[in-house]
Motif scaffolding. Structure first.
Motif, PDB file in Angstrom:
ATOM      1  N   PHE A 176     -11.468 102.472 -35.274  1.00 48.02           N
ATOM      2  CA  PHE A 176     -10.590 103.632 -35.448  1.00 48.02           C
ATOM      3  C   PHE A 176      -9.778 103.514 -36.736  1.00 48.02           C
ATOM      4  CE2 PHE A 176      -7.798 107.102 -34.599  1.00 48.02           C
ATOM      5  CZ  PHE A 176      -8.581 107.961 -33.841  1.00 48.02           C
ATOM      6  N   ARG A 225     -12.572  93.985 -33.150  1.00 48.15           N
ATOM      7  CA  ARG A 225     -11.738  94.394 -32.023  1.00 48.15           C
ATOM      8  C   ARG A 225     -11.335  93.187 -31.175  1.00 48.15           C
ATOM      9  NH1 ARG A 225     -15.364  98.955 -32.448  1.00 48.15           N
ATOM     10  NH2 ARG A 225     -14.215 100.923 -32.462  1.00 48.15           N
ATOM     11  N   GLY A 241     -13.080 101.286 -27.502  1.00 47.95           N
ATOM     12  CA  GLY A 241     -13.561 100.017 -28.056  1.00 47.95           C
ATOM     13  C   GLY A 241     -12.650  98.858 -27.693  1.00 47.95           C
ATOM     14  N   ILE A 242     -11.404  98.899 -28.171  1.00 51.03           N
ATOM     15  CA  ILE A 242     -10.435  97.852 -27.833  1.00 51.03           C
ATOM     16  C   ILE A 242     -10.228  97.818 -26.323  1.00 51.03           C
ATOM     17  CG2 ILE A 242      -7.963  97.309 -27.897  1.00 51.03           C
ATOM     18  CD1 ILE A 242      -8.698  96.634 -30.562  1.00 51.03           C
ATOM     19  N   SER A 244      -8.953 109.802 -20.786  1.00 49.39           N
ATOM     20  CA  SER A 244      -8.619 111.227 -20.907  1.00 49.39           C
ATOM     21  C   SER A 244      -9.536 112.126 -20.084  1.00 49.39           C
ATOM     22  CB  SER A 244      -8.681 111.656 -22.372  1.00 49.39           C
ATOM     23  OG  SER A 244      -9.991 111.497 -22.865  1.00 49.39           O
ATOM     24  N   LYS A 282     -15.075 109.149 -18.344  1.00 46.89           N
ATOM     25  CA  LYS A 282     -14.792 107.807 -18.865  1.00 46.89           C
ATOM     26  C   LYS A 282     -14.348 106.833 -17.764  1.00 46.89           C
ATOM     27  CE  LYS A 282     -13.636 109.257 -23.579  1.00 46.89           C
ATOM     28  NZ  LYS A 282     -12.682 109.167 -24.701  1.00 46.89           N
ATOM     29  N   GLY A 319      -2.558 101.386 -27.611  1.00 45.25           N
ATOM     30  CA  GLY A 319      -3.194 101.683 -28.894  1.00 45.25           C
ATOM     31  C   GLY A 319      -3.277 103.178 -29.154  1.00 45.25           C
ATOM     32  N   PHE A 375      -0.078  98.479 -30.410  1.00 45.66           N
ATOM     33  CA  PHE A 375      -1.015  97.937 -31.412  1.00 45.66           C
ATOM     34  C   PHE A 375      -1.780  99.028 -32.148  1.00 45.66           C
ATOM     35  CE2 PHE A 375      -4.952  98.634 -29.133  1.00 45.66           C
ATOM     36  CZ  PHE A 375      -4.566  98.637 -27.803  1.00 45.66           C
ATOM     37  N   GLN A 380      -2.235 103.708 -32.909  1.00 50.08           N
ATOM     38  CA  GLN A 380      -1.681 105.057 -32.856  1.00 50.08           C
ATOM     39  C   GLN A 380      -2.787 106.096 -33.030  1.00 50.08           C
ATOM     40  OE1 GLN A 380       0.345 102.639 -34.833  1.00 50.08           O
ATOM     41  NE2 GLN A 380      -1.551 102.428 -35.985  1.00 50.08           N
ATOM     42  N   PHE A 407       1.673  94.635 -32.728  1.00 47.69           N
ATOM     43  CA  PHE A 407       0.623  93.795 -33.320  1.00 47.69           C
ATOM     44  C   PHE A 407       0.115  94.445 -34.601  1.00 47.69           C
ATOM     45  CE2 PHE A 407      -3.746  92.886 -34.235  1.00 47.69           C
ATOM     46  CZ  PHE A 407      -3.806  91.508 -34.135  1.00 47.69           C
ATOM     47  N   GLY A 448      -3.099  93.434 -37.390  1.00 46.30           N
ATOM     48  CA  GLY A 448      -4.116  92.487 -37.857  1.00 46.30           C
ATOM     49  C   GLY A 448      -3.763  91.934 -39.232  1.00 46.30           C
ATOM     50  N   ARG A 462     -12.997 111.756 -29.604  1.00 46.34           N
ATOM     51  CA  ARG A 462     -12.887 111.133 -28.279  1.00 46.34           C
ATOM     52  C   ARG A 462     -14.162 111.257 -27.463  1.00 46.34           C
ATOM     53  NH1 ARG A 462      -6.723 113.036 -26.805  1.00 46.34           N
ATOM     54  NH2 ARG A 462      -6.839 111.398 -25.264  1.00 46.34           N
TER      55      ARG A 462
END
Ligand SMILES: NC(=O)c1ccc[n+]([C@@H]2O[C@H](COP(=O)([O-])OP(=O)(O)OC[C@H]3O[C@@H](n4cnc5c(N)ncnc54)[C@H](OP(=O)(O)O)[C@@H]3O)[C@@H](O)[C@H]2O)c1
Length: 316
Positions: free
Chosen positions: A27, A116, A144-145, A165, A169, A208, A230, A232, A255, A257, A306
Protein backbone atom coordinates in the motif's frame (compact mmCIF):
# COMPACT_ATOMS: atom_id res chain seq x y z
CA UNK A 1 2.46 4.33 -14.37
CA UNK A 2 3.96 3.09 -17.61
CA UNK A 3 6.70 0.65 -18.55
CA UNK A 4 9.85 2.22 -20.06
CA UNK A 5 13.26 0.84 -21.07
CA UNK A 6 15.99 1.93 -18.68
CA UNK A 7 19.45 0.41 -18.38
CA UNK A 8 20.38 0.35 -14.67
CA UNK A 9 24.10 0.10 -15.59
CA UNK A 10 26.70 -1.68 -13.50
CA UNK A 11 26.53 -1.78 -9.68
CA UNK A 12 28.55 0.83 -7.78
CA UNK A 13 30.61 0.10 -4.66
CA UNK A 14 28.60 -1.94 -2.14
CA UNK A 15 25.81 -2.63 -4.63
CA UNK A 16 24.37 -5.65 -6.41
CA UNK A 17 22.61 -5.80 -9.75
CA UNK A 18 19.60 -8.07 -9.31
CA UNK A 19 17.66 -9.86 -12.07
CA UNK A 20 14.27 -10.02 -10.38
CA UNK A 21 11.81 -12.90 -10.43
CA UNK A 22 9.07 -11.55 -8.12
CA UNK A 23 8.22 -8.09 -6.75
CA UNK A 24 5.91 -7.25 -3.84
CA UNK A 25 3.20 -4.57 -4.19
CA UNK A 26 2.51 -2.68 -0.97
CA UNK A 27 0.00 0.00 0.00
CA UNK A 28 2.96 2.32 0.57
CA UNK A 29 3.58 2.14 -3.22
CA UNK A 30 0.09 3.61 -3.71
CA UNK A 31 0.89 6.41 -1.24
CA UNK A 32 4.13 7.19 -3.11
CA UNK A 33 2.37 7.14 -6.48
CA UNK A 34 -0.49 9.37 -5.32
CA UNK A 35 1.82 11.67 -3.36
CA UNK A 36 -0.16 10.97 -0.17
CA UNK A 37 2.76 9.50 1.75
CA UNK A 38 2.92 10.75 5.36
CA UNK A 39 5.01 13.89 5.31
CA UNK A 40 7.18 12.98 8.29
CA UNK A 41 8.39 9.58 7.14
CA UNK A 42 8.11 9.35 3.36
CA UNK A 43 9.39 11.94 0.97
CA UNK A 44 7.17 13.10 -1.88
CA UNK A 45 9.27 11.87 -4.78
CA UNK A 46 9.98 13.91 -7.91
CA UNK A 47 8.27 12.36 -10.97
CA UNK A 48 9.24 10.21 -12.79
CA UNK A 49 10.37 7.55 -10.33
CA UNK A 50 10.21 3.76 -10.09
CA UNK A 51 8.05 2.54 -7.18
CA UNK A 52 8.47 -0.68 -5.25
CA UNK A 53 9.93 -1.70 -1.90
CA UNK A 54 10.73 -5.40 -2.15
CA UNK A 55 11.93 -8.01 -4.53
CA UNK A 56 13.41 -11.45 -5.04
CA UNK A 57 15.87 -12.51 -7.73
CA UNK A 58 19.36 -13.54 -8.74
CA UNK A 59 22.56 -11.54 -8.41
CA UNK A 60 23.86 -10.86 -11.92
CA UNK A 61 26.67 -8.37 -11.14
CA UNK A 62 28.54 -7.46 -7.97
CA UNK A 63 29.99 -4.02 -7.09
CA UNK A 64 33.38 -3.30 -5.53
CA UNK A 65 33.71 -4.26 -1.88
CA UNK A 66 30.84 -6.78 -1.86
CA UNK A 67 32.16 -10.02 -0.39
CA UNK A 68 29.04 -11.70 1.00
CA UNK A 69 27.34 -12.40 -2.36
CA UNK A 70 28.39 -13.88 -5.70
CA UNK A 71 26.86 -13.92 -9.18
CA UNK A 72 24.00 -16.45 -9.28
CA UNK A 73 23.02 -16.15 -5.60
CA UNK A 74 19.26 -16.13 -5.01
CA UNK A 75 18.52 -13.17 -2.79
CA UNK A 76 15.68 -11.06 -1.42
CA UNK A 77 15.31 -7.59 0.06
CA UNK A 78 12.68 -5.33 1.61
CA UNK A 79 13.93 -1.82 1.24
CA UNK A 80 13.73 1.40 3.17
CA UNK A 81 12.16 4.42 1.52
CA UNK A 82 15.50 5.73 0.24
CA UNK A 83 16.01 2.63 -1.92
CA UNK A 84 12.67 2.32 -3.65
CA UNK A 85 12.60 1.17 -7.29
CA UNK A 86 11.62 -2.51 -7.17
CA UNK A 87 9.13 -2.42 -10.09
CA UNK A 88 11.75 -3.51 -12.64
CA UNK A 89 13.17 -6.59 -14.33
CA UNK A 90 16.71 -5.61 -13.34
CA UNK A 91 17.81 -3.12 -10.69
CA UNK A 92 20.71 -2.01 -8.52
CA UNK A 93 20.41 -2.35 -4.74
CA UNK A 94 22.67 -2.03 -1.63
CA UNK A 95 24.15 -5.46 -0.82
CA UNK A 96 23.99 -4.96 2.95
CA UNK A 97 20.17 -4.89 2.77
CA UNK A 98 19.94 -8.18 0.85
CA UNK A 99 19.89 -11.69 2.26
CA UNK A 100 20.14 -15.18 0.82
CA UNK A 101 16.73 -16.76 0.38
CA UNK A 102 16.60 -20.39 1.57
CA UNK A 103 15.75 -22.81 -1.24
CA UNK A 104 12.55 -24.02 0.40
CA UNK A 105 10.92 -20.56 0.16
CA UNK A 106 9.41 -19.84 -3.26
CA UNK A 107 10.04 -16.52 -5.02
CA UNK A 108 6.39 -15.45 -5.08
CA UNK A 109 5.84 -16.35 -1.41
CA UNK A 110 8.91 -14.34 -0.41
CA UNK A 111 7.87 -11.28 -2.44
CA UNK A 112 4.36 -11.52 -0.98
CA UNK A 113 5.52 -11.76 2.61
CA UNK A 114 8.87 -10.14 3.29
CA UNK A 115 8.26 -6.38 3.45
CA UNK A 116 4.96 -6.79 5.26
CA UNK A 117 6.21 -9.50 7.62
CA UNK A 118 9.32 -7.48 8.53
CA UNK A 119 6.90 -4.65 9.36
CA UNK A 120 4.72 -7.02 11.40
CA UNK A 121 7.83 -8.33 13.20
CA UNK A 122 8.58 -4.81 14.46
CA UNK A 123 4.95 -4.26 15.43
CA UNK A 124 4.32 -7.50 17.35
CA UNK A 125 7.78 -8.04 18.81
CA UNK A 126 8.70 -4.45 19.69
CA UNK A 127 5.85 -1.90 19.55
CA UNK A 128 3.71 -4.27 21.59
CA UNK A 129 5.22 -7.71 22.28
CA UNK A 130 2.31 -10.07 21.62
CA UNK A 131 2.01 -13.02 23.99
CA UNK A 132 -0.28 -15.97 24.56
CA UNK A 133 -3.56 -14.85 26.13
CA UNK A 134 -3.58 -11.34 24.61
CA UNK A 135 -6.70 -10.09 22.87
CA UNK A 136 -6.05 -7.96 19.80
CA UNK A 137 -8.19 -5.66 17.66
CA UNK A 138 -6.81 -5.64 14.11
CA UNK A 139 -8.18 -3.49 11.27
CA UNK A 140 -8.16 -4.61 7.61
CA UNK A 141 -7.66 -8.17 8.86
CA UNK A 142 -8.01 -9.72 5.40
CA UNK A 143 -5.48 -7.37 3.77
CA UNK A 144 -1.77 -7.92 3.26
CA UNK A 145 -0.44 -6.84 6.66
CA UNK A 146 -3.69 -8.00 8.29
CA UNK A 147 -3.29 -11.55 6.96
CA UNK A 148 0.31 -11.80 8.14
CA UNK A 149 -0.26 -10.17 11.53
CA UNK A 150 -3.30 -12.29 12.35
CA UNK A 151 -1.55 -15.53 11.40
CA UNK A 152 1.53 -14.66 13.45
CA UNK A 153 -0.44 -13.42 16.49
CA UNK A 154 -2.67 -16.51 16.36
CA UNK A 155 0.46 -18.69 16.23
CA UNK A 156 1.71 -16.90 19.38
CA UNK A 157 -1.51 -17.78 21.22
CA UNK A 158 -3.35 -14.45 21.02
CA UNK A 159 -7.05 -14.02 20.27
CA UNK A 160 -7.49 -11.78 17.22
CA UNK A 161 -10.64 -9.75 16.57
CA UNK A 162 -10.39 -8.57 12.97
CA UNK A 163 -12.37 -5.91 11.11
CA UNK A 164 -13.10 -6.03 7.38
CA UNK A 165 -15.23 -3.85 5.11
CA UNK A 166 -17.35 -6.53 3.41
CA UNK A 167 -18.85 -9.97 3.98
CA UNK A 168 -16.70 -11.50 1.23
CA UNK A 169 -13.55 -10.76 3.28
CA UNK A 170 -14.82 -12.54 6.40
CA UNK A 171 -13.74 -16.03 5.28
CA UNK A 172 -10.18 -14.84 4.63
CA UNK A 173 -9.97 -13.14 8.06
CA UNK A 174 -11.15 -16.34 9.77
CA UNK A 175 -8.74 -18.45 7.70
CA UNK A 176 -5.98 -16.09 8.87
CA UNK A 177 -6.69 -17.12 12.47
CA UNK A 178 -9.07 -14.34 13.55
CA UNK A 179 -11.39 -15.69 16.23
CA UNK A 180 -13.94 -13.01 15.26
CA UNK A 181 -14.37 -11.03 12.03
CA UNK A 182 -16.45 -7.84 12.28
CA UNK A 183 -17.84 -6.26 9.10
CA UNK A 184 -17.45 -2.67 10.29
CA UNK A 185 -19.64 -1.27 7.49
CA UNK A 186 -22.60 -3.24 8.88
CA UNK A 187 -21.89 -3.30 12.60
CA UNK A 188 -20.41 -0.97 15.24
CA UNK A 189 -16.96 -2.51 15.73
CA UNK A 190 -16.44 -0.84 19.13
CA UNK A 191 -19.68 -2.18 20.61
CA UNK A 192 -19.01 -5.67 19.21
CA UNK A 193 -15.41 -5.69 20.48
CA UNK A 194 -16.53 -4.66 23.96
CA UNK A 195 -19.19 -7.37 23.87
CA UNK A 196 -16.66 -10.04 22.83
CA UNK A 197 -14.27 -8.99 25.61
CA UNK A 198 -17.01 -8.89 28.27
CA UNK A 199 -16.80 -5.09 28.48
CA UNK A 200 -13.07 -5.04 29.27
CA UNK A 201 -11.67 -4.03 25.87
CA UNK A 202 -8.67 -5.44 24.01
CA UNK A 203 -5.08 -5.41 25.23
CA UNK A 204 -3.88 -3.78 22.02
CA UNK A 205 -5.24 -2.35 18.78
CA UNK A 206 -3.11 -2.55 15.62
CA UNK A 207 -4.30 0.10 13.16
CA UNK A 208 -3.13 0.41 9.56
CA UNK A 209 -6.35 2.07 8.37
CA UNK A 210 -5.96 5.49 10.02
CA UNK A 211 -8.49 8.30 10.16
CA UNK A 212 -11.63 6.22 9.51
CA UNK A 213 -11.12 4.07 12.62
CA UNK A 214 -8.41 5.54 14.84
CA UNK A 215 -10.42 7.58 17.37
CA UNK A 216 -13.29 5.08 17.87
CA UNK A 217 -10.73 2.30 18.28
CA UNK A 218 -9.39 3.99 21.45
CA UNK A 219 -12.77 3.21 23.05
CA UNK A 220 -12.30 -0.52 22.39
CA UNK A 221 -8.99 -0.79 24.32
CA UNK A 222 -8.79 -1.86 27.96
CA UNK A 223 -7.46 0.30 30.78
CA UNK A 224 -3.66 0.73 30.38
CA UNK A 225 -3.89 -0.95 26.99
CA UNK A 226 -1.94 0.05 23.88
CA UNK A 227 -2.75 1.58 20.49
CA UNK A 228 -0.20 0.86 17.77
CA UNK A 229 -0.75 2.96 14.66
CA UNK A 230 1.22 1.75 11.66
CA UNK A 231 -0.62 3.01 8.60
CA UNK A 232 -3.28 5.22 7.08
CA UNK A 233 -4.96 3.48 4.14
CA UNK A 234 -8.06 5.69 4.69
CA UNK A 235 -6.09 8.89 5.35
CA UNK A 236 -3.76 10.42 7.93
CA UNK A 237 -4.98 10.58 11.52
CA UNK A 238 -5.59 14.15 12.74
CA UNK A 239 -3.33 15.49 15.50
CA UNK A 240 -4.41 13.92 18.79
CA UNK A 241 -4.86 15.62 22.15
CA UNK A 242 -3.22 13.54 24.95
CA UNK A 243 -6.50 13.97 26.85
CA UNK A 244 -7.92 11.29 24.50
CA UNK A 245 -5.55 8.81 26.20
CA UNK A 246 -6.14 9.96 29.77
CA UNK A 247 -9.46 8.35 30.61
CA UNK A 248 -8.17 4.75 30.40
CA UNK A 249 -4.44 5.56 30.71
CA UNK A 250 -3.67 4.28 27.21
CA UNK A 251 -0.25 3.98 25.60
CA UNK A 252 0.11 5.19 22.02
CA UNK A 253 2.92 4.48 19.59
CA UNK A 254 3.51 4.72 15.83
CA UNK A 255 5.52 2.19 13.85
CA UNK A 256 7.60 3.35 10.90
CA UNK A 257 9.70 1.02 8.76
CA UNK A 258 11.99 3.98 8.06
CA UNK A 259 12.87 4.11 11.76
CA UNK A 260 12.73 0.43 12.73
CA UNK A 261 14.68 -0.79 9.69
CA UNK A 262 17.15 2.08 9.35
CA UNK A 263 19.87 0.21 11.23
CA UNK A 264 21.13 -2.60 8.97
CA UNK A 265 21.78 -5.05 11.83
CA UNK A 266 18.26 -4.52 13.26
CA UNK A 267 16.74 -4.94 9.79
CA UNK A 268 18.73 -8.13 9.11
CA UNK A 269 17.68 -9.57 12.51
CA UNK A 270 14.01 -8.85 11.71
CA UNK A 271 14.40 -10.44 8.26
CA UNK A 272 16.01 -13.55 9.80
CA UNK A 273 13.14 -13.84 12.30
CA UNK A 274 10.64 -13.61 9.41
CA UNK A 275 12.46 -16.25 7.34
CA UNK A 276 12.40 -18.53 10.39
CA UNK A 277 8.65 -17.93 10.84
CA UNK A 278 8.02 -18.74 7.15
CA UNK A 279 10.03 -21.97 7.50
CA UNK A 280 8.20 -22.82 10.75
CA UNK A 281 4.89 -22.77 8.82
CA UNK A 282 3.39 -19.69 10.51
CA UNK A 283 1.99 -18.34 7.22
CA UNK A 284 -0.21 -19.93 4.56
CA UNK A 285 1.74 -19.94 1.29
CA UNK A 286 0.73 -19.81 -2.36
CA UNK A 287 -2.51 -17.84 -1.81
CA UNK A 288 -1.32 -14.48 -3.17
CA UNK A 289 -2.61 -12.30 -6.02
CA UNK A 290 -0.08 -12.53 -8.85
CA UNK A 291 0.02 -10.02 -11.77
CA UNK A 292 2.43 -9.75 -14.71
CA UNK A 293 4.69 -6.70 -14.22
CA UNK A 294 3.06 -4.94 -17.17
CA UNK A 295 -0.32 -5.16 -15.36
CA UNK A 296 0.94 -3.02 -12.50
CA UNK A 297 -1.76 -0.38 -13.07
CA UNK A 298 -4.40 -3.08 -12.63
CA UNK A 299 -2.71 -4.27 -9.41
CA UNK A 300 -2.70 -0.74 -7.91
CA UNK A 301 -6.31 -0.20 -8.98
CA UNK A 302 -7.38 -3.39 -7.18
CA UNK A 303 -5.37 -2.56 -4.03
CA UNK A 304 -6.49 1.03 -3.57
CA UNK A 305 -10.13 0.16 -4.34
CA UNK A 306 -10.20 -2.51 -1.63
CA UNK A 307 -10.74 -5.43 -4.02
CA UNK A 308 -7.81 -7.48 -2.70
CA UNK A 309 -7.25 -9.95 0.12
CA UNK A 310 -3.75 -10.97 1.19
CA UNK A 311 -0.66 -9.76 -0.67
CA UNK A 312 -0.05 -8.76 -4.30
CA UNK A 313 2.98 -9.80 -6.34
CA UNK A 314 4.27 -8.68 -9.76
CA UNK A 315 6.13 -11.16 -11.94
CA UNK A 316 8.44 -9.71 -14.63
N1 LIG B 1 4.61 2.06 8.87
C1 LIG B 1 5.18 1.25 7.99
O1 LIG B 1 6.40 1.19 7.87
C2 LIG B 1 4.30 0.39 7.15
C3 LIG B 1 4.83 -0.70 6.46
C4 LIG B 1 3.98 -1.51 5.70
C5 LIG B 1 2.63 -1.19 5.62
N2 LIG B 1 2.16 -0.09 6.27
C6 LIG B 1 0.73 0.27 6.20
O2 LIG B 1 -0.04 -0.85 6.57
C7 LIG B 1 -1.31 -0.76 5.92
C8 LIG B 1 -1.58 -2.08 5.21
O3 LIG B 1 -0.66 -2.23 4.13
P1 LIG B 1 -0.84 -3.35 3.04
O4 LIG B 1 0.16 -3.04 1.98
O5 LIG B 1 -0.81 -4.70 3.65
O6 LIG B 1 -2.30 -3.01 2.44
P2 LIG B 1 -3.65 -3.86 2.58
O7 LIG B 1 -3.98 -4.02 4.03
O8 LIG B 1 -3.56 -5.07 1.74
O9 LIG B 1 -4.67 -2.87 1.88
C9 LIG B 1 -5.24 -1.81 2.61
C10 LIG B 1 -6.56 -2.23 3.29
O10 LIG B 1 -6.99 -1.15 4.09
C11 LIG B 1 -8.39 -1.15 4.17
N3 LIG B 1 -8.89 0.21 3.92
C12 LIG B 1 -9.63 0.93 4.80
N4 LIG B 1 -9.94 2.11 4.30
C13 LIG B 1 -9.41 2.17 3.06
C14 LIG B 1 -9.43 3.15 2.02
N5 LIG B 1 -10.05 4.33 2.19
N6 LIG B 1 -8.77 2.88 0.87
C15 LIG B 1 -8.14 1.72 0.69
N7 LIG B 1 -8.09 0.74 1.65
C16 LIG B 1 -8.73 0.96 2.82
C17 LIG B 1 -8.91 -2.15 3.12
O11 LIG B 1 -9.39 -3.29 3.82
P3 LIG B 1 -10.96 -3.36 4.16
O12 LIG B 1 -11.65 -3.23 2.81
O13 LIG B 1 -11.19 -4.69 4.80
O14 LIG B 1 -11.25 -2.21 5.08
C18 LIG B 1 -7.68 -2.49 2.30
O15 LIG B 1 -7.71 -3.81 1.83
C19 LIG B 1 -1.23 0.44 4.97
O16 LIG B 1 -1.78 1.56 5.61
C20 LIG B 1 0.25 0.63 4.80
O17 LIG B 1 0.62 1.94 4.40
C21 LIG B 1 2.96 0.69 7.04
Amino acid sequence: MKIVNLDPGMPGPGELRIRQTAIGVNFADVHYRRGTAPKHSMAKLPIPFTPGLEGVGFVDAVGDGVTQFAIGDRIAYASASLTIGAYAEVRLFPADRCFILPGDIKDVDAAALLYRAITVQGIIRQCYPVKAGDTILLHAAAGGIGSILSQWAHHLGATVIGTVSSQDKVARAIANGCAHAIVHTEEDFVARTLKITGGRGVDVCFDGVGIAVFLPSLKAIRRYGTMVSFGQASGLVDPIDPIELQHEGLYLTKFSGGTYNEDVAEYQARAADVVQAIQAGVFALGNHLVYPLDEVVHAHDDLENRRTVGSLVLVP
